[in-house]
Motif scaffolding. Structure first.
Motif, PDB file in Angstrom:
ATOM      1  N   SER A  88       0.826  -1.210   0.000  1.00 41.63           N
ATOM      2  CA  SER A  88       0.000   0.000   0.000  1.00 41.63           C
ATOM      3  C   SER A  88       0.862   1.261   0.000  1.00 41.63           C
ATOM      4  O   SER A  88       0.567   2.218  -0.730  1.00 41.63           O
ATOM      5  N   VAL A  89       1.923   1.269   0.814  1.00 42.68           N
ATOM      6  CA  VAL A  89       2.834   2.425   0.846  1.00 42.68           C
ATOM      7  C   VAL A  89       3.447   2.649  -0.531  1.00 42.68           C
ATOM      8  O   VAL A  89       3.519   3.785  -1.022  1.00 42.68           O
ATOM      9  N   HIS A 115      11.665   4.762  -6.562  1.00 44.26           N
ATOM     10  CA  HIS A 115      11.792   4.043  -5.295  1.00 44.26           C
ATOM     11  C   HIS A 115      10.464   3.454  -4.832  1.00 44.26           C
ATOM     12  O   HIS A 115      10.455   2.434  -4.146  1.00 44.26           O
ATOM     13  N   SER A 116       9.362   4.034  -5.236  1.00 43.95           N
ATOM     14  CA  SER A 116       8.062   3.404  -4.967  1.00 43.95           C
ATOM     15  C   SER A 116       7.945   2.107  -5.758  1.00 43.95           C
ATOM     16  O   SER A 116       7.500   1.077  -5.227  1.00 43.95           O
ATOM     17  N   LEU A 117       8.357   2.132  -7.011  1.00 45.83           N
ATOM     18  CA  LEU A 117       8.328   0.912  -7.822  1.00 45.83           C
ATOM     19  C   LEU A 117       9.316  -0.127  -7.304  1.00 45.83           C
ATOM     20  O   LEU A 117       9.013  -1.327  -7.295  1.00 45.83           O
ATOM     21  N   ALA A 118      10.483   0.324  -6.859  1.00 43.70           N
ATOM     22  CA  ALA A 118      11.464  -0.606  -6.290  1.00 43.70           C
ATOM     23  C   ALA A 118      10.905  -1.256  -5.026  1.00 43.70           C
ATOM     24  O   ALA A 118      11.064  -2.466  -4.817  1.00 43.70           O
ATOM     25  N   TRP A 169      14.200   3.221   2.065  1.00 49.27           N
ATOM     26  CA  TRP A 169      13.633   3.855   0.863  1.00 49.27           C
ATOM     27  C   TRP A 169      12.500   4.807   1.205  1.00 49.27           C
ATOM     28  O   TRP A 169      12.382   5.871   0.608  1.00 49.27           O
ATOM     29  N   LEU A 170      11.675   4.455   2.170  1.00 53.30           N
ATOM     30  CA  LEU A 170      10.588   5.359   2.568  1.00 53.30           C
ATOM     31  C   LEU A 170      11.157   6.645   3.157  1.00 53.30           C
ATOM     32  O   LEU A 170      10.726   7.750   2.801  1.00 53.30           O
ATOM     33  N   ILE A 171      12.139   6.513   4.030  1.00 49.95           N
ATOM     34  CA  ILE A 171      12.794   7.698   4.600  1.00 49.95           C
ATOM     35  C   ILE A 171      13.462   8.506   3.491  1.00 49.95           C
ATOM     36  O   ILE A 171      13.412   9.735   3.484  1.00 49.95           O
ATOM     37  N   GLY A 172      14.068   7.813   2.534  1.00 56.35           N
ATOM     38  CA  GLY A 172      14.699   8.501   1.408  1.00 56.35           C
ATOM     39  C   GLY A 172      13.702   9.303   0.594  1.00 56.35           C
ATOM     40  O   GLY A 172      13.979  10.449   0.218  1.00 56.35           O
TER      41      GLY A 172
END
Length: 126
Positions: A8-9, A50-53, A76-79
């Protein structure tokens, strides 16, 4: 967080990237300078990739240790928040003090990629 939360994120992150990209192309083009628009678009690109990764590693999560997966996903979320978020704000405001936050987001992206490489290598060794 559970795996379905990370999916979901990732989906929300990618959807926001599409929306922000469209907003930049249509709503901000007449308002921002070319340089500011380029900064904003860089944030959109990194957020989308990064969402796709993140979505991609959700598909192979069973091959990674749960610790490795968590490190990569959170990094990745923090990035995205630090890197892309600071670029969005830099483009839209004159808050130049945000400049040092952008590289910290980039380092977080790198931590995630290195973590993924190590985690994949270790899972192969088992």
């Amino acid at each position: 967080m559970k795996l379905h939360h990370w999916v979901s994120v990732a989906a929300i992150g990618a959807g926001l990237a599409v929306g922000l990209g469209a907003f930049a192309a249509h709503g901000l083009k007449a308002v921002l300078l070319e340089y500011q628009l380029a900064i904003f678009k860089t944030g959109v690109n990194y957020q989308m990739w990064h969402s796709l990764a993140l979505l991609g590693i959700c598909g192979v999560a069973s091959q990674l240790s749960s610790r490795c997966f968590a490190i990569v996903a959170w990094a990745w979320l923090i990035g995205v928040v630090a890197f892309s978020g600071s670029l969005y704000l830099l483009a839209l405001t004159s808050w130049y003090w945000l400049g040092p936050i952008t590289p910290m987001g980039g380092v977080s992206f790198l931590i995630g990629w290195v973590g993924l490489a190590i985690g994949a290598w270790r899972s192969y060794q088992r």
